[in-house]
Structures are given as structure tokens and as C-alpha cells.
Design a protein around this motif. Structure first.
Motif, PDB file in Angstrom:
ATOM      1  N   THR A  88       0.822  -1.214   0.000  1.00  0.00           N
ATOM      2  CA  THR A  88       0.000   0.000   0.000  1.00  0.00           C
ATOM      3  C   THR A  88       0.856   1.264   0.000  1.00  0.00           C
ATOM      4  O   THR A  88       2.015   1.258   0.419  1.00  0.00           O
ATOM      5  CB  THR A  88      -0.908   0.032   1.242  1.00  0.00           C
ATOM      6  OG1 THR A  88      -0.087   0.146   2.415  1.00  0.00           O
ATOM      7  CG2 THR A  88      -1.743  -1.234   1.352  1.00  0.00           C
ATOM      8  N   ILE A  89       0.242   2.358  -0.435  1.00  0.00           N
ATOM      9  CA  ILE A  89       0.927   3.652  -0.404  1.00  0.00           C
ATOM     10  C   ILE A  89       1.196   4.061   1.040  1.00  0.00           C
ATOM     11  O   ILE A  89       2.241   4.641   1.358  1.00  0.00           O
ATOM     12  CB  ILE A  89       0.074   4.720  -1.125  1.00  0.00           C
ATOM     13  CG1 ILE A  89       0.058   4.427  -2.633  1.00  0.00           C
ATOM     14  CG2 ILE A  89       0.629   6.125  -0.867  1.00  0.00           C
ATOM     15  CD1 ILE A  89      -0.844   5.343  -3.433  1.00  0.00           C
ATOM     16  N   GLY A  90       0.282   3.716   1.946  1.00  0.00           N
ATOM     17  CA  GLY A  90       0.477   4.044   3.353  1.00  0.00           C
ATOM     18  C   GLY A  90       1.724   3.388   3.930  1.00  0.00           C
ATOM     19  O   GLY A  90       2.485   4.017   4.674  1.00  0.00           O
ATOM     20  N   SER A  91       1.942   2.127   3.589  1.00  0.00           N
ATOM     21  CA  SER A  91       3.146   1.437   4.060  1.00  0.00           C
ATOM     22  C   SER A  91       4.399   2.053   3.461  1.00  0.00           C
ATOM     23  O   SER A  91       5.406   2.250   4.159  1.00  0.00           O
ATOM     24  CB  SER A  91       3.076  -0.048   3.701  1.00  0.00           C
ATOM     25  OG  SER A  91       2.082  -0.702   4.447  1.00  0.00           O
ATOM     26  N   ALA A  92       4.348   2.348   2.165  1.00  0.00           N
ATOM     27  CA  ALA A  92       5.505   2.954   1.511  1.00  0.00           C
ATOM     28  C   ALA A  92       5.841   4.299   2.153  1.00  0.00           C
ATOM     29  O   ALA A  92       7.013   4.614   2.388  1.00  0.00           O
ATOM     30  CB  ALA A  92       5.234   3.126   0.021  1.00  0.00           C
ATOM     31  N   ALA A  93       4.814   5.079   2.477  1.00  0.00           N
ATOM     32  CA  ALA A  93       5.045   6.380   3.115  1.00  0.00           C
ATOM     33  C   ALA A  93       5.757   6.202   4.452  1.00  0.00           C
ATOM     34  O   ALA A  93       6.664   6.979   4.793  1.00  0.00           O
ATOM     35  CB  ALA A  93       3.718   7.107   3.309  1.00  0.00           C
TER      36      ALA A  93
END
Length: 287
Positions: free
Chosen positions: A122-127
């Protein structure tokens, strides 16, 4: 002759440590559990799934496979992923990708809860990874690279690290993880000027470009540590696999090198279990 940085020794040591942690958390009445989401039955997905299940069994971790037909439609699969994410028994989620073309993969990825996203889908994890938030899980392969470097006591602080490849799956996240350890990092790629010279200047070279035997002797220097992330069909040996590094050319030159197979890939499934256990601890207030 270079020291061979075998992945099995790393994985075995991690399994022993994780087995003890799983036993301890089970004593509190909690069983860490991995949820595996698979659409269809691609051979590479089934191979990785088999390795993940075997690794879970070896450390006493539970798992459940959520299998869906290859022709599942968007609405039905969205509901399925939401249901897996809401399942309180599931602590970590691995979803195989790429998904079939009829599915909106970007939308599907966003439905995985960040706190259960143990392979950075997810983008949240990458962030979280890019902002050094320790509650975010990097992809398993870059983490495996770091675990190998740590196990073999390879110093990173102040060292020149070159990452060959800029993918979201390996290149960019492994650069972030190297920066956390105070390495000086260069990310290079196919358009880098004088690519062999840039790579040869490194103390540590991470090859993650996805091209069989691309890294030749002119890419390296004596004393260098080479981590080969690639897994490609060997053009010189049908039915066999090779890395991004031409092992026969490189091995006599460098100080340390991971083999393919038997290197980074051997560590990825135990990393998946390690991050699922960490997710379980955080979800239960034990971290």
C-alpha cells in the motif's frame, strides 16, 4: 575466491529466534497468523506460497490461504479483500501480484489495512518506510538484503552503497533501508552515465535490475560486497536460474557475494513471517 553469503544460514538463525518468540506469544493466548490472498494459480505464486507455508510451519505460526478464481470481478474481489482485512485472526496479509487484468490493482492494494500490510503493498506502508516510521513494513526482499548484511557483520556506516535498479519493490526501498544504517547511497539505472564505473566505486553493490548476468567484471572491484537480488532464467543453461550478476566473472574479483539461487531469495519468506509476528505484537500492544 569470494566469501559466499549463503541465505540458508541467515534464514536458519532467524527461524530459531522467531520460533522462540512465537512460543512466547502463544503462551499469552495469541497465535500469530498470516493471510495469503491468491487469485488464480500461477506457478510462481504457488511456489512462493508453498515456501511461505513451510516457513510458517517451521516456526509454529498459523496461516490461511484465501484463493479466488482467475476470472473474479472487481466488486467481488474488493469485498473479499475487505473481509480478509477485517478478520481479527489475521495479523499480516500477503497478496500475490500482478493481479489479472480485469482487476484494478491500485484500488485493491488500497483496501489492505496498513497495519497488516507486511509486504509493503500500500501507499500508506511505503510512506512509512520513506519517512522512517518503524510501524511501516518494507517489502520483504529489501529487508532480506539488510538481514544478510547484518548477519555477516558487514559494516554500513559511512560506506558507499550503490543500488543498481530503481523499482518500488527493491531498488528504492533498499536505498532507504541503507540510509537508515548511515550508508552513503547512490541509486543508478540503465540511463546512468558510465554505469560500470559508478558500480565499481561502491563498497557495497546491490544488483536489482532484473537482467540476467548484466553485471560483469568491469562493474566491480576487489574488496567489494555484492548482493544479487535478481532471479532470471539463465540464458546459458536452459532450465536453470541466475542472478543479475555474472557470478563466474564476479566471484574471483570481489570479497563477498550472494549466490543465486541460495542467496536473498532464501531469506524472503522468513522475513515475511518476521514482519507478520511484528504486526501481531503491535496489534496486541506487545511491541
Amino acid at each position: 575466491m569470494a566469501e559466499r553469503l549463503a541465505g540458508k544460514a541467515v534464514a536458519d538463525a532467524m527461524k530459531e529466534e522467531l520460533s522462540q518468540k512465537v512460543t512466547a506469544i502463544k503462551a499469552k493466548g495469541i497465535t500469530p497468523k498470516l493471510g495469503i490472498i491468491r487469485v488464480g494459480a500461477r506457478p510462481d505464486d504457488l511456489f512462493y506460497e508453498g515456501g511461505a507455508k513451510k516457513t510458517c510451519d517451521s516456526i509454529g505460526m498459523a496461516y490461511q490461504v484465501f484463493e479466488y478464481p482467475a476470472d473474479i470481478d472487481q466488486s467481488a474481489f474488493e469485498q473479499a479483500v475487505i473481509a480478509v482485512g477485517a478478520n481479527k485472526e489475521i495479523n499480516g496479509i500477503l497478496m500475490f501480484a500482478p493481479l489479472p487484468k480485469q482487476l484494478d490493482e491500485k484500488k485493491i492494494r488500497s483496501l489492505i489495512p496498513v497495519e497488516k500490510d507486511v509486504d509493503c503493498m500500500t501507499i500508506g506502508s511505503a510512506a512509512k518506510v520513506y519517512t522512517d516510521d518503524p510501524t511501516g513494513f518494507p517489502p520483504c526482499t529489501p529487508t532480506a538484503c539488510m538481514d544478510i548484511l547484518k548477519f555477516y557483520n558487514i559494516p554500513l556506516k559511512g560506506k558507499k552503497a550503490v543500488v543498481l535498479g530503481r523499482s518500488q519493490v527493491v531498488g528504492k526501498p533498499v536505498a532507504m533501508l541503507l540510509l537508515r544504517e548511515h550508508a552513503t547511497v547512490t541509486i543508478c539505472h540503465s540511463r546512468t552515465d558510465d554505469l560500470p564505473a559508478v558500480c565499481a566505486d561502491a563498497d557495497i553493490l546491490i544488483a536489482a535490475v532484473g537482467r540476467a548476468k548484466m553485471v560483469k567484471a568491469n562493474f566491480v572491484k576487489p574488496g567489494q560486497v555484492v548482493i544479487d537480488v535478481g532471479i532470471n532464467e539463465d540464458p546459458d543453461n536452459p532450465g536453470k536460474y541466475c542472478g543479475d550478476v555474472d557470478y563466474a566473472e564476479i566471484e574471483p574479483v570481489v570479497a563477498k557475494i550472494t549466490p543465486v539461487p541460495g542467496g536473498v531469495g532464501s531469506v524472503t519468506t522468513i522475513v515475511l513471517c518476521k514482519q507478520t509476528l511484528q504486526a501481531c505484537e503491535m496489534q496486541n500492544g506487545l511491541a
